[in-house]
Structure formats: structure tokens, C-alpha cells
Design an enzyme around this catalytic site. Sequence first.
Site, PDB file in Angstrom:
ATOM      1  N   LYS A   1       0.809  -1.221   0.000  1.00 29.44           N
ATOM      2  CA  LYS A   1       0.000   0.000   0.000  1.00 29.44           C
ATOM      3  C   LYS A   1       0.843   1.274   0.000  1.00 29.44           C
ATOM      4  O   LYS A   1       0.378   2.326  -0.418  1.00 29.44           O
ATOM      5  CB  LYS A   1      -0.962  -0.007   1.186  1.00 29.44           C
ATOM      6  CG  LYS A   1      -2.029  -1.075   1.017  1.00 29.44           C
ATOM      7  CD  LYS A   1      -3.088  -1.028   2.094  1.00 29.44           C
ATOM      8  CE  LYS A   1      -4.176  -2.048   1.814  1.00 29.44           C
ATOM      9  NZ  LYS A   1      -3.721  -3.446   2.030  1.00 29.44           N
TER      10      LYS A   1
HETATM   11  C1  LIG Z   1      -4.321  -4.520   1.343  1.00 26.04           C
HETATM   12  C2  LIG Z   1      -3.579  -5.798   1.222  1.00 26.04           C
HETATM   13  C3  LIG Z   1      -3.982  -6.809   0.316  1.00 26.04           C
HETATM   14  C4  LIG Z   1      -5.240  -6.689  -0.527  1.00 26.04           C
HETATM   15  O1  LIG Z   1      -5.117  -5.728  -1.539  1.00 26.04           O
HETATM   16  P1  LIG Z   1      -6.447  -5.171  -2.268  1.00 26.04           P
HETATM   17  O2  LIG Z   1      -5.968  -4.054  -3.118  1.00 26.04           O
HETATM   18  O3  LIG Z   1      -7.353  -4.708  -1.164  1.00 26.04           O
HETATM   19  O4  LIG Z   1      -7.021  -6.286  -3.057  1.00 26.04           O
HETATM   20  C5  LIG Z   1      -3.208  -7.948   0.208  1.00 26.04           C
HETATM   21  N1  LIG Z   1      -2.106  -8.118   0.967  1.00 26.04           N
HETATM   22  C6  LIG Z   1      -1.693  -7.185   1.861  1.00 26.04           C
HETATM   23  C7  LIG Z   1      -0.477  -7.456   2.673  1.00 26.04           C
HETATM   24  C8  LIG Z   1      -2.399  -5.984   2.004  1.00 26.04           C
HETATM   25  O5  LIG Z   1      -1.977  -5.059   2.888  1.00 26.04           O
END
Ligand SMILES: *Cc1c(COP(=O)(O)O)cnc(C)c1O
Length: 474
Positions: free
Chosen positions: A120
Amino acid sequence: MKYISTRGQSKPLSFSEILLGGLAPDGGLYLPEIYPKFSAQDLNSMQSMSYPGLAFHIISRFIDDIPKDDLKAIINKTYTKEVYAFSRPQQKAEDITPILKVKDNLYILSLSNGPTLAFKDIAMQLLGNLFEYVLKKENAEINILGATSGDTGSAAEYAMRGKKGINVFMLSPYQKMSRFQAAQMFSIQDHNIFNLSIKGVFDDCQDIVKAVSNDLNFKRDFKIGAVNSINWGRILAQIVYYFKGYLAVAKNNEEVSFTVPTGNFGNICAGHIARMMGLPIKRLVVATNENNVLDEFFKTGMYKPRDSQNTFHTSSPSMDISKASNFERFIFDLIGRDSKKLNALWKSIDQGGNFDLNQEGVFEKIQAFGFTSSSSTHKERIHYIKEIFNQYKIIIDTHTADGFKAAYEHTDENVPMIVLETALPTKFEDSVVEAIGQKPERPESLKHLEDLPQKFEIFDNQVDQVKTFIRQNV
Ligand SMILES: *Cc1c(COP(=O)(O)O)cnc(C)c1O
């Protein structure tokens, strides 16, 4: 470039006009009116670009209301080897999202080398700099209010810390995050970051955020905003690394597949858009855990979200989602951008119902869009962490392990498969120890994270206490 709403009832707007908002006024999600296209020749010319160079080349095609030089400066300041410092020894930090070869035709794309060790950061860090730029230009301020169970909140705080015109009020459940996650958030000392620890669970935090945002006078008077997963800027930033990963692996414009650990469908939605832009992607594999609503959809055509009582707490907790907020964007494209049809489908979803694309006669089209799916159990994740470590001496986290299980199921002969690494293993230490009997290496600078002084305030599960705190601190 204008942005339109999936529900078709909102005025088309420019990038800066949608950047700070959430949903469109008609309740839909924003998408660009058209996807810019890149040819095979374009891709060849992008081979030699640095990460920020590539990011500017792609992102500038979607933004026409920020001067090019300003946009370039924002991107250059965002994607540096100092910010994405946690690459593995055999990788180059300046690649930002470096590739790691596991074996022939199997690769990891490392997306988690930023400050909070999860993918993120890639989007949130850009958002922080874009927010600051747009707010300064408009001489405006924003107070970001959010709820987190761990990853999103810390990525937002690390992106917004010290930014002019921005305060962050982040609610988290008191003593319910892992020690690492709590330390990561609460050790931030910047004056514009406020951690509100609520005596309750994550859903209670989310309910408080909703209650505050639904008080329209309070929302206006205190300039309350959000950085949730439906923000278009986050999707846009994520498109770049699909190109980066592709260019690192494909040398002759051949097809490549991606596997994506999926929760809110934001990450893989960026992959879908990259494919629509002309990136030669054969498969987009949706990896889910025990919360397998999306796996069910891609196997049957039936989309049936579940409520929070039927959402399990798993060992890949960032994917514990049963109603994927970005899914509407993909379905909009799948049904030929027919807003009327989309409204009908989501009318049912918004009332707690479901829909079946077989009845709509469009389920067969899924294949043409490259999508396929899989789900895993805790036991299988532990198996893949062990397997990848024993065979290749690479330690992966539980989310990436969901990905490996899916990738092994959906690999085509002679088509390179790239698994997106969405978190570093040190973030989910307990499961790694369960799998291989040892702790993953922690980056040096984070070794004493849990010992740092922490800044947070404890609140009862009450909306008014939170409002009073915001009032006193803006
Ligand atoms: C947020 C997150 C996801 C999921 O990603 P999306 O964009 O919500 O599908 C998967 N793995 C980790 C470690 C995350 O922080």
C-alpha cells in the site's frame, strides 16, 4: 482526460477534482472515460526507463490538470531508493519494485519495500505528495479520518506525516493489532498524526468513522476527508508496477501472467487496467484466503458478498474482506460500461443481495479479460511458506503464500508467472515461525521498533469523545 462515474449520473470531472473525494455523488466509483493505449513499440521504448521515469510516462497520460514539470517533481520525490529501502540483498532498491527470480518462468515482484513493509505504500506515498500539492494550490486543508485494523492506517500515516494542510485521525481497536503493527503506527511522533485507540473491535472503529462522516455539518466545519481503497489515485499509482514487472521479465513482447493476493480488489483492478492499456497479460489470477467470495464469483458467475459475521479472521488478515469495494470498476468494464445495467446489479448488492452474471449472459466474457481465481487455507499457506523456503531459500509472508498457491494452480507452460509480494514476512512473523521454525530477518532500522516511545490516546467506544478530540486538535 475526464473521469466518469460507474453509475452514470455524475458530472465528468478532471483528476484534481476527484483526487480528494471518495465516491461520486451518485454513489459510483470514478474511472477515466477512456484508457490510454500503449503499443508493442511503446513498450520497447519503455524498457530502459527508471521507475520514476516509467511512472511519469504512464501517470501523465491520466492527468491533464497538473503542469507536467510539477507532476514530474512530485513523482521523482515519491519514488526514491531512500523511501523504498527494504529490498532484499540481491535486489536494487532504486528499482522500487524489483523482480526476484524464483526459478524459470516464476518470479516475485517485490512491492513491499516501503516504510510500512506492505504494497500500500506504493500508492499512498504518491497520494500524500499529490494531496499536499493540490491543497497548497487551493489554499485548503483536510482532516483525514479513518479506521484501520493495521496495514492501511499505517501506510496512510507514513505517507501523510509532516505534510502541510493535512491532519490524520486514525482509529484502531485498542490492544487488537499485532505488537509490530501497533509499534509501527504509535511510534510516529509528527504533530499532524493522531492515533485514537478505541476500546472495541475494528467494526466499532469503522462505525464511529461512519457516524462522524454522516454528520454533514461536522464534516463540513472540520473538513473531514478519507483515503479509502476506492480512491482513484491509489489505483492509478498501482498500474505502474505491472508495467515495471512486465518489462523486467518479458524481452520480446511475449505474454506474462500475474497472481495477486486480493482483498478489496484494488491491486488487481490496476492489473486489469494495465491489460486494457495494451500490456500483454495472459492471466490475472485472483488469490483469496478462506474469505473466498471472489473465488466463488470467478468460478461460478455468482457474486454474493457476506456480512461481517461471516467474514473469518485468518492468518492473511489484510485479505479478510467479503465485499470488495473496487469490484464495481471491473464489472463496469466487463458489461461494456453499461451504467444502466450496473445500477441494476448494485441495487441488489446495496440491499444486501447478490447477482448472477450467467443470467446476464456475460459470464463467458471473464475468460477474455484474462481472469481466473483460487483460494487457500491456513494449512496451505504454511505449506507454501515452507516449500518456497526449502526449495529456493526465499521467505515469503502469508499473503504472498496465498498468491503462490494460486500461481502454482494457474501457470501455463512457457508463460512467465509473476506473483505480487504484498507484504514482507517480518510483518507476519508468527506464521513464518510456524512454517519454518525461524524468524525472518528484520531490516536493521526496525529491529527496536517495539521499544520506541509510543503516542496514542485511548477512548471509550463513543462517537462524541472522538468528535471532541478532533475539535480540540484541528
Ligand atoms: C491490502 C492488502 C492486500 C489486498 O489488496 P487489495 O488491493 O485490497 O485487493 C493484500 N495483501 C496485503 C499485505 C495488504 O496489505
